[in-house]
Design a protein around this motif. Structure first.
Motif, PDB file in Angstrom:
ATOM      1  N   GLU A  73       0.766  -1.096   0.011  1.00  0.00           N
ATOM      2  CA  GLU A  73      -0.039  -0.244   0.061  1.00  0.00           C
ATOM      3  C   GLU A  73       0.888   1.290   0.074  1.00  0.00           C
ATOM      4  OE1 GLU A  73      -4.101   0.885   0.141  1.00  0.00           O
ATOM      5  OE2 GLU A  73      -2.951  -1.113   0.151  1.00  0.00           O
ATOM      6  N   GLY A  74       0.510   2.105  -0.924  1.00  0.00           N
ATOM      7  CA  GLY A  74       1.584   3.367  -0.983  1.00  0.00           C
ATOM      8  C   GLY A  74       2.591   3.411  -1.410  1.00  0.00           C
ATOM      9  N   GLU A  75       3.213   2.041  -1.704  1.00  0.00           N
ATOM     10  CA  GLU A  75       4.630   2.022  -2.593  1.00  0.00           C
ATOM     11  C   GLU A  75       4.726   1.844  -3.784  1.00  0.00           C
ATOM     12  OE1 GLU A  75       7.449  -0.397  -0.180  1.00  0.00           O
ATOM     13  OE2 GLU A  75       7.105   0.830   1.180  1.00  0.00           O
ATOM     14  N   LYS A  76       5.776   2.088  -4.531  1.00  0.00           N
ATOM     15  CA  LYS A  76       5.501   1.761  -6.025  1.00  0.00           C
ATOM     16  C   LYS A  76       6.489   0.710  -6.454  1.00  0.00           C
ATOM     17  CE  LYS A  76       9.089   5.456  -7.101  1.00  0.00           C
ATOM     18  NZ  LYS A  76       9.548   5.567  -5.698  1.00  0.00           N
ATOM     19  N   ALA A  77       7.426   0.187  -5.497  1.00  0.00           N
ATOM     20  CA  ALA A  77       8.364  -0.886  -5.900  1.00  0.00           C
ATOM     21  C   ALA A  77       7.988  -2.387  -5.429  1.00  0.00           C
ATOM     22  CB  ALA A  77       9.765  -0.484  -5.260  1.00  0.00           C
ATOM     23  N   GLN A  78       8.142  -3.209  -6.305  1.00  0.00           N
ATOM     24  CA  GLN A  78       7.822  -4.650  -6.148  1.00  0.00           C
ATOM     25  C   GLN A  78       9.086  -5.052  -5.297  1.00  0.00           C
ATOM     26  OE1 GLN A  78       7.351  -6.562  -9.939  1.00  0.00           O
ATOM     27  NE2 GLN A  78       9.497  -5.685 -10.478  1.00  0.00           N
ATOM     28  N   THR A  79       8.974  -6.395  -4.597  1.00  0.00           N
ATOM     29  CA  THR A  79      10.118  -7.021  -3.959  1.00  0.00           C
ATOM     30  C   THR A  79      10.413  -8.227  -4.645  1.00  0.00           C
ATOM     31  OG1 THR A  79       9.698  -5.690  -2.013  1.00  0.00           O
ATOM     32  CG2 THR A  79      11.030  -7.626  -1.792  1.00  0.00           C
ATOM     33  N   ILE A  80      11.926  -8.473  -4.968  1.00  0.00           N
ATOM     34  CA  ILE A  80      11.948  -9.824  -5.363  1.00  0.00           C
ATOM     35  C   ILE A  80      11.713 -11.136  -4.339  1.00  0.00           C
ATOM     36  CG2 ILE A  80      13.760 -11.676  -6.007  1.00  0.00           C
ATOM     37  CD1 ILE A  80      15.131  -9.494  -7.699  1.00  0.00           C
ATOM     38  N   GLY A  81      10.772 -11.961  -4.446  1.00  0.00           N
ATOM     39  CA  GLY A  81      10.650 -12.827  -3.475  1.00  0.00           C
ATOM     40  C   GLY A  81      11.208 -14.393  -3.898  1.00  0.00           C
ATOM     41  N   GLN A  82      11.319 -14.549  -5.130  1.00  0.00           N
ATOM     42  CA  GLN A  82      11.820 -15.954  -5.355  1.00  0.00           C
ATOM     43  C   GLN A  82      12.492 -16.019  -6.843  1.00  0.00           C
ATOM     44  OE1 GLN A  82       9.228 -19.326  -4.353  1.00  0.00           O
ATOM     45  NE2 GLN A  82       9.493 -20.196  -6.348  1.00  0.00           N
ATOM     46  N   ILE A  83      13.891 -16.432  -6.806  1.00  0.00           N
ATOM     47  CA  ILE A  83      14.298 -16.442  -8.188  1.00  0.00           C
ATOM     48  C   ILE A  83      14.559 -18.181  -8.272  1.00  0.00           C
ATOM     49  CG2 ILE A  83      16.448 -16.165  -9.400  1.00  0.00           C
ATOM     50  CD1 ILE A  83      17.041 -13.663  -7.811  1.00  0.00           C
ATOM     51  N   GLU A  84      14.095 -18.806  -9.571  1.00  0.00           N
ATOM     52  CA  GLU A  84      14.261 -20.006  -9.555  1.00  0.00           C
ATOM     53  C   GLU A  84      14.906 -20.546 -10.733  1.00  0.00           C
ATOM     54  OE1 GLU A  84      10.232 -22.586 -10.813  1.00  0.00           O
ATOM     55  OE2 GLU A  84      10.035 -22.053  -8.336  1.00  0.00           O
ATOM     56  N   PHE A  85      15.802 -21.464 -10.432  1.00  0.00           N
ATOM     57  CA  PHE A  85      16.545 -21.898 -11.992  1.00  0.00           C
ATOM     58  C   PHE A  85      16.110 -23.348 -12.128  1.00  0.00           C
ATOM     59  CE2 PHE A  85      19.770 -18.696 -12.999  1.00  0.00           C
ATOM     60  CZ  PHE A  85      20.069 -18.195 -11.537  1.00  0.00           C
ATOM     61  N   CYS A  86      16.006 -23.418 -13.292  1.00  0.00           N
ATOM     62  CA  CYS A  86      15.551 -24.968 -13.771  1.00  0.00           C
ATOM     63  C   CYS A  86      16.719 -25.772 -14.442  1.00  0.00           C
ATOM     64  CB  CYS A  86      14.306 -24.558 -14.815  1.00  0.00           C
ATOM     65  SG  CYS A  86      13.040 -23.600 -14.122  1.00  0.00           S
ATOM     66  N   PHE A  87      16.593 -26.967 -14.245  1.00  0.00           N
ATOM     67  CA  PHE A  87      17.562 -27.707 -14.768  1.00  0.00           C
ATOM     68  C   PHE A  87      16.917 -29.162 -15.549  1.00  0.00           C
ATOM     69  CE2 PHE A  87      18.858 -25.811 -10.746  1.00  0.00           C
ATOM     70  CZ  PHE A  87      20.417 -25.759 -11.034  1.00  0.00           C
ATOM     71  N   THR A  88      17.677 -29.601 -16.361  1.00  0.00           N
ATOM     72  CA  THR A  88      17.249 -30.982 -17.075  1.00  0.00           C
ATOM     73  C   THR A  88      17.245 -32.118 -15.861  1.00  0.00           C
ATOM     74  OG1 THR A  88      19.455 -31.386 -17.738  1.00  0.00           O
ATOM     75  CG2 THR A  88      18.144 -29.874 -19.366  1.00  0.00           C
ATOM     76  N   LYS A  89      17.036 -33.286 -16.487  1.00  0.00           N
ATOM     77  CA  LYS A  89      16.959 -34.371 -15.652  1.00  0.00           C
ATOM     78  C   LYS A  89      18.637 -34.783 -15.402  1.00  0.00           C
ATOM     79  CE  LYS A  89      12.809 -36.415 -16.086  1.00  0.00           C
ATOM     80  NZ  LYS A  89      12.042 -35.597 -16.735  1.00  0.00           N
ATOM     81  N   GLU A  90      19.406 -34.255 -16.577  1.00  0.00           N
ATOM     82  CA  GLU A  90      20.924 -34.500 -16.523  1.00  0.00           C
ATOM     83  C   GLU A  90      21.382 -33.543 -15.397  1.00  0.00           C
ATOM     84  OE1 GLU A  90      19.336 -34.798 -19.343  1.00  0.00           O
ATOM     85  OE2 GLU A  90      19.120 -36.836 -18.933  1.00  0.00           O
ATOM     86  N   LEU A  91      20.611 -32.332 -14.897  1.00  0.00           N
ATOM     87  CA  LEU A  91      20.997 -31.655 -13.937  1.00  0.00           C
ATOM     88  C   LEU A  91      21.874 -30.546 -14.621  1.00  0.00           C
ATOM     89  CD1 LEU A  91      21.644 -33.366 -10.662  1.00  0.00           C
ATOM     90  CD2 LEU A  91      19.874 -32.262 -11.350  1.00  0.00           C
TER      91      LEU A  91
END
Length: 140
Positions: free
Chosen positions: A80-98
């Motif tokens: 409320e009243g703010e203009k910035a979003q906050t990073i909550g989660q950064i997700e990296f994806c892997f293949t089955k071979e990692l």
């Protein structure tokens, strides 16, 4: 939390020899997490936790340039009243071979491994490219 993660992602991973126990699964997740070393990557791009606001495009660019793949970044919407979003989660994806892969590719395939960086438990949504973005120091 761990039980939930194991049931959600780990049981899928259990078909793979390298990940077929909780211990191996979380051990590998930690290993991948240390290997990814997000904070130092972002620092190299001049993006420091909690010092000021950044453009989401700059953060994405830094990560994509550094890792060669597109991660999935989720944010907490502005309060409320703010203009910035906050990073909550950064997700990296892997293949089955990692091997790292783009999180955008291969829709519908369940990932054996995602390095989840969570902050808080509130509802997260895909970050807006247009809002100023706050990078908190507690992103795990």
């Amino acid at each position: 939390y761990r039980k939930h993660e194991w049931e959600k992602h780990g049981t899928c991973a259990a078909t793979l020899e390298v990940l077929n126990s909780q211990k191996k699964y979380f051990g590998k997740a930690l290993e991948l997490y240390q290997h990814i070393d997000l904070n130092s990557c972002l620092l190299k791009a001049g993006i420091k936790p909690s010092s000021s606001y950044y453009q989401m495009t700059a953060i994405k660019e830094a990560l994509t340039t550094f890792y060669g793949v597109t991660p999935k970044i989720q944010c907490l919407p502005p309060e409320e009243g703010e203009k910035a979003q906050t990073i909550g989660q950064i997700e990296f994806c892997f293949t089955k071979e990692l091997q790292l892969r783009n999180c955008t590719a291969l829709k519908g395939e369940s990932d054996p491994m995602q390095a989840d960086l969570k902050f808080g438990t509130e509802e997260l949504s895909v970050c807006s490219d247009t809002l100023p973005t706050y990078y908190p120091s507690q992103v795990q």
